[in-house]
Design a protein around this motif. Structure first.
Motif, PDB file in Angstrom:
ATOM      1  N   HIS A  80       5.019   3.540  -6.188  1.00 28.01           N
ATOM      2  CA  HIS A  80       3.757   4.019  -5.785  1.00 28.01           C
ATOM      3  C   HIS A  80       2.401   3.516  -5.979  1.00 28.01           C
ATOM      4  CE1 HIS A  80       1.508   6.663  -1.900  1.00 28.01           C
ATOM      5  NE2 HIS A  80       1.425   5.405  -1.788  1.00 28.01           N
ATOM      6  N   HIS A  82      -0.951  -0.179  -4.428  1.00 26.91           N
ATOM      7  CA  HIS A  82      -1.229  -0.494  -4.098  1.00 26.91           C
ATOM      8  C   HIS A  82      -1.932  -1.632  -4.609  1.00 26.91           C
ATOM      9  CE1 HIS A  82       0.070   1.489  -0.730  1.00 26.91           C
ATOM     10  NE2 HIS A  82       0.048   2.748  -1.669  1.00 26.91           N
ATOM     11  N   PHE A  87      -7.729  -2.707   2.410  1.00 25.46           N
ATOM     12  CA  PHE A  87      -8.193  -1.612   3.218  1.00 25.46           C
ATOM     13  C   PHE A  87      -9.297  -1.675   3.313  1.00 25.46           C
ATOM     14  CE2 PHE A  87      -6.285   2.250   4.216  1.00 25.46           C
ATOM     15  CZ  PHE A  87      -7.273   3.645   3.548  1.00 25.46           C
ATOM     16  N   LYS A 172       7.220   2.556   5.645  1.00 28.82           N
ATOM     17  CA  LYS A 172       6.692   3.799   5.551  1.00 28.82           C
ATOM     18  C   LYS A 172       5.584   4.039   6.607  1.00 28.82           C
ATOM     19  CE  LYS A 172       2.224   5.116   2.587  1.00 28.82           C
ATOM     20  NZ  LYS A 172       1.662   4.695   1.573  1.00 28.82           N
ATOM     21  N   PHE A 174       2.678   6.485   8.576  1.00 31.96           N
ATOM     22  CA  PHE A 174       1.122   7.098   8.281  1.00 31.96           C
ATOM     23  C   PHE A 174       1.599   7.700   9.765  1.00 31.96           C
ATOM     24  CE2 PHE A 174      -1.396   5.552   4.375  1.00 31.96           C
ATOM     25  CZ  PHE A 174      -0.368   4.210   4.546  1.00 31.96           C
ATOM     26  N   TYR A 177      -4.804   7.530   9.213  1.00 31.54           N
ATOM     27  CA  TYR A 177      -5.854   6.756   9.853  1.00 31.54           C
ATOM     28  C   TYR A 177      -5.566   6.095  10.945  1.00 31.54           C
ATOM     29  CZ  TYR A 177      -6.004   6.802   4.055  1.00 31.54           C
ATOM     30  OH  TYR A 177      -5.770   7.142   3.349  1.00 31.54           O
ATOM     31  N   HIS A 205       2.961   9.436   4.734  1.00 28.80           N
ATOM     32  CA  HIS A 205       2.092   9.592   4.267  1.00 28.80           C
ATOM     33  C   HIS A 205       1.771  10.640   5.542  1.00 28.80           C
ATOM     34  CE1 HIS A 205      -2.812   9.694   3.062  1.00 28.80           C
ATOM     35  NE2 HIS A 205      -2.408  10.152   4.206  1.00 28.80           N
ATOM     36  N   HIS A 261       3.354  11.016  -2.587  1.00 32.75           N
ATOM     37  CA  HIS A 261       1.758  11.461  -3.090  1.00 32.75           C
ATOM     38  C   HIS A 261       1.578  13.210  -1.932  1.00 32.75           C
ATOM     39  CE1 HIS A 261       0.025  10.345   0.714  1.00 32.75           C
ATOM     40  NE2 HIS A 261      -0.317   9.306   0.629  1.00 32.75           N
ATOM     41  N   LEU A 310      -9.550  10.093  -2.261  1.00 32.37           N
ATOM     42  CA  LEU A 310      -7.957   9.098  -2.449  1.00 32.37           C
ATOM     43  C   LEU A 310      -7.417  10.742  -1.236  1.00 32.37           C
ATOM     44  CD1 LEU A 310      -5.319  10.431  -4.487  1.00 32.37           C
ATOM     45  CD2 LEU A 310      -6.842  12.007  -4.771  1.00 32.37           C
ATOM     46  N   SER A 311      -6.538  10.120  -0.241  1.00 34.00           N
ATOM     47  CA  SER A 311      -5.553  11.088   0.623  1.00 34.00           C
ATOM     48  C   SER A 311      -4.343  11.316   0.376  1.00 34.00           C
ATOM     49  CB  SER A 311      -6.245   9.903   1.763  1.00 34.00           C
ATOM     50  OG  SER A 311      -7.662  10.558   2.211  1.00 34.00           O
ATOM     51  N   ASP A 338       0.037   5.565  -6.911  1.00 32.58           N
ATOM     52  CA  ASP A 338      -0.609   5.270  -5.374  1.00 32.58           C
ATOM     53  C   ASP A 338      -2.334   5.130  -6.371  1.00 32.58           C
ATOM     54  OD1 ASP A 338      -2.145   7.484  -2.311  1.00 32.58           O
ATOM     55  OD2 ASP A 338      -1.193   5.285  -3.435  1.00 32.58           O
ATOM     56  N   CYS A 340      -5.154   2.740  -6.618  1.00 30.36           N
ATOM     57  CA  CYS A 340      -5.195   1.359  -5.312  1.00 30.36           C
ATOM     58  C   CYS A 340      -6.645   1.599  -5.408  1.00 30.36           C
ATOM     59  CB  CYS A 340      -4.734   2.616  -3.819  1.00 30.36           C
ATOM     60  SG  CYS A 340      -5.732   1.282  -2.838  1.00 30.36           S
ATOM     61  N   ASN A 359      -9.781   4.808  -0.109  1.00 33.36           N
ATOM     62  CA  ASN A 359      -9.591   5.401  -0.948  1.00 33.36           C
ATOM     63  C   ASN A 359      -8.672   5.399  -2.051  1.00 33.36           C
ATOM     64  OD1 ASN A 359      -8.596   8.097   2.661  1.00 33.36           O
ATOM     65  ND2 ASN A 359     -10.458   6.629   1.537  1.00 33.36           N
ATOM     66  N   GLY A 360      -8.257   6.114  -2.581  1.00 32.74           N
ATOM     67  CA  GLY A 360      -7.650   5.348  -4.204  1.00 32.74           C
ATOM     68  C   GLY A 360      -8.552   5.560  -5.482  1.00 32.74           C
TER      69      GLY A 360
HETATM   70  C1  LIG Z   1      -4.080   3.714   1.523  1.00 35.58           C
HETATM   71  C2  LIG Z   1      -3.110   4.589   0.278  1.00 35.58           C
HETATM   72  C3  LIG Z   1      -4.073   4.455  -1.431  1.00 35.58           C
HETATM   73  N1  LIG Z   1      -5.084   4.807  -0.400  1.00 35.58           N
HETATM   74  C4  LIG Z   1      -4.931   6.946  -0.748  1.00 35.58           C
HETATM   75  N2  LIG Z   1      -3.992   7.275  -0.868  1.00 35.58           N
HETATM   76  O1  LIG Z   1      -6.441   7.359  -0.446  1.00 35.58           O
HETATM   77  C5  LIG Z   1      -2.180   5.788   0.812  1.00 35.58           C
HETATM   78  O2  LIG Z   1      -2.990   6.747   1.402  1.00 35.58           O
HETATM   79  O3  LIG Z   1      -1.132   5.624   0.088  1.00 35.58           O
END
Ligand SMILES: C[C@@H](CNC(N)=O)C(=O)O
Ligand SMILES: [Zn+2]
Ligand SMILES: [Zn+2]
Ligand SMILES: [Zn+2]
Length: 505
Positions: A80, A82, A87, A172, A174, A177, A205, A261, A310-311, A338, A340, A359-360
């Motif tokens: 995982h 990015h 983004f 994947k 989501f 978002y 996600h 995550h 992050l999310s 993750d 990112c 986010n990341g």
């Molecule tokens: C956009 C990417 C990384 N950012 C995050 N997890 O906050 C994700 O959501 O996995």
């Protein structure tokens, strides 16, 4: 290094003999796979492990590495990441060169990244774009998952071509978002049904993005605009609800589901319950969630707090232990990062409104050391479980095993220190004992006594074939058993009165 500090990988130089064809002999170590530990030497030639055992006969010109007292493990696989992801108006700061350089420095020898196709564009175009970006830059092997940002009339065909011709076996969805990646439930069902048909693994996600959006709007209206607002706007309930919903929809589609995550313990429990009901599903905690917590959002330094955005967000301090326990029992399956990352000036896009903070967080270089420190040094995982959680299980789920994820004839090796292209590290200051000395990637010694010796472009794209046996063997049997009970009942037609709705108006 002595026993007190276990080095992951191999250590001190043997004789400095320049090896031709990357001929390496790792002597005197203990080989650790997910299913056992053995005293054995490992002989590598031409990028492949040729021999594992004792008293090996090897040709001349071999570089000997003395691994006495050391553990030799399969290279980490991070399922995982990015890298250079477009983004939130910018790009994540590590590209496929700096990101894979950091991965190797930390002992991860393969990443699986995500093709981030924007809505309205073609999945295939973006797959080709990512391949063009990565192939010339990666220092280690890589694979790709594909994000499905919407369900359109071309999606099913593009998914089929990606699986059948392009080495993709995971997609994947989501649930957050909105207008960027968020899929409605019936769109997600379409993706899951397509994955099932193609022998692919669906990823999700799992956050209720619509409710989160409303909560964020209210927080900003109430004057809470700092990074703490990000955490307040994404409560655990919104992750738990979405995880439960995604599991139910995936089961409806008989589709294997990999929840990325997993940040809250209750979301992990939902996955565990589904597994106990026999559902083929997997959870992926990430290094950040296993080592950090939401106290960082209260930090008075904006950059520090925003650096942890992050999310789903980091959770309360008690969560880490519960996620670790579920990893130790096998209720959760793989660890990722993750990764990112965004630098200060990028995170600052959200200096006045947390919703704009990209986010990341980081992790690709730290994962192996941090998880060794927090997982093995604490007695939660043994070294075999560590290998399973950082390498072998991901190889099995994404059908790379045993080419990847094992020290055996036909696979590669391991781990070390700090080179991320990011000016903030959420693990800053953490003391780690499990620091490896060498990393071997595709037979190349890429970390030599902690000196990074990577080559841009040396990594390869690794196709991930459909129908991973580890995933699909049981799924098809369970599907047959489930459908056996779903049959039409033979009965006489109803011949009583039927209401006339016209008469009702
Ligand atoms: C956009 C990417 C990384 N950012 C995050 N997890 O906050 C994700 O959501 O996995
Ligand atoms: Zn995500
Ligand atoms: Zn600071
Ligand atoms: Zn991600």
């Amino acid at each position: 290094m002595n026993d007190a500090k276990v080095q992951i990988g191999v250590n001190k130089l043997g004789h400095h003999v320049q090896s031709s064809q990357n001929r390496l002999l790792i002597k005197g170590g203990k080989v650790v796979n997910d299913d056992g530990i053995q005293e054995a030497d490992v002989y590598v030639e031409g990028g492949v492990i040729k021999q594992v055992g004792t008293g090996l006969l090897t040709p001349g010109g071999v570089r000997v590495i003395d691994a006495a007292g050391m553990l030799i493990m399969p290279g980490g696989i991070d399922p995982h990441t990015h890298m250079q992801m477009p983004f939130m108006g910018t790009h994540s700061a590590d590209d496929f060169y700096t990101g894979t350089r950091a991965a190797l420095a930390g002992g991860t020898t393969m990443i699986i990244d995500f093709v981030a196709c924007p809505r309205g564009d073609s999945l295939m175009d973006w797959y080709n774009k990512y391949r063009a970006w990565a192939d010339e830059k990666v220092c280690c092997d890589y694979g790709l998952h594909v994000i499905v940002p919407q369900w359109g009339d071309k999606t099913a065909n593009e998914m089929a071509t990606l699986v059948k011709e392009k080495g993709i076996n995971s997609f994947k969805c989501f649930m957050a978002y909105r207008n960027v990646f968020l899929l409605e439930d019936d769109e997600m069902l379409n993706v899951f049904q397509a994955c099932r048909k193609l022998g692919a693994v669906a990823q999700v996600h799992a956050e209720n993005g619509k409710i989160i959006e409303r909560k964020a709007e209210q927080l900003v209206a109430d004057g809470i605009r700092g990074p703490e607002g990000h955490s307040y706007s994404r409560p655990e309930a919104m992750e738990i609800e979405a995880t439960t919903r995604a599991l139910a929809i995936a089961d409806e589609a008989n589709c294997p589901l990999y929840v990325v995550h997993v940040m809250s313990a209750e979301a992990g429990e939902a996955i565990s319950k589904a597994r106990r009901r026999g559902q083929v599903c997997y959870g992926e905690p990430i290094a950040a969630g296993l080592a950090c917590d939401n106290s960082s959002y209260q930090h008075t330094c904006w950059r520090h707090a925003a650096g942890h955005v992050l999310s789903p967000p980091l959770r309360d301090p008690s969560t880490k232990e519960r996620l670790w326990r579920m990893l130790a029992t096998g209720e959760l399956t793989c660890t990722g990062t993750d990764h990112c990352v965004f630098k200060a000036d990028q995170k600052a896009l959200g200096k006045d409104d947390f919703r704009r903070i990209p986010n990341g967080v980081n992790g690709v270089e730290d994962r192996m050391s941090v998880l060794w420190e927090k997982g093995v040094e604490t007695g939660i995982l043994d070294p075999c479980q560590f290998v399973a959680a950082t390498s072998t299980n991901a190889a099995k789920v994404f059908n790379l095993y045993p080419q990847k994820g094992r020290i055996a004839v036909g696979s590669d090796a391991d781990i070390v220190t700090h080179h991320q292209n990011v000016d903030f590290n959420i693990f800053e200051g953490m003391v780690c004992h499990g620091i490896a000395e060498f990393v071997i990637s595709g037979g190349r010694l890429v970390v030599d006594e902690r000196q990074l010796k990577v080559t841009q472009g040396a990594g390869r794209f690794v196709p991930m074939p459909a129908f991973p046996p580890y995933v699909y063997n049981r799924l098809e049997k369970r599907e047959a058993a489930k459908s056996a009970g779903t049959v039409a009942v033979a009965r006489d037609a109803y011949d009583g009165p039927v209401i006339d709705l016209k008469a009702e108006q």
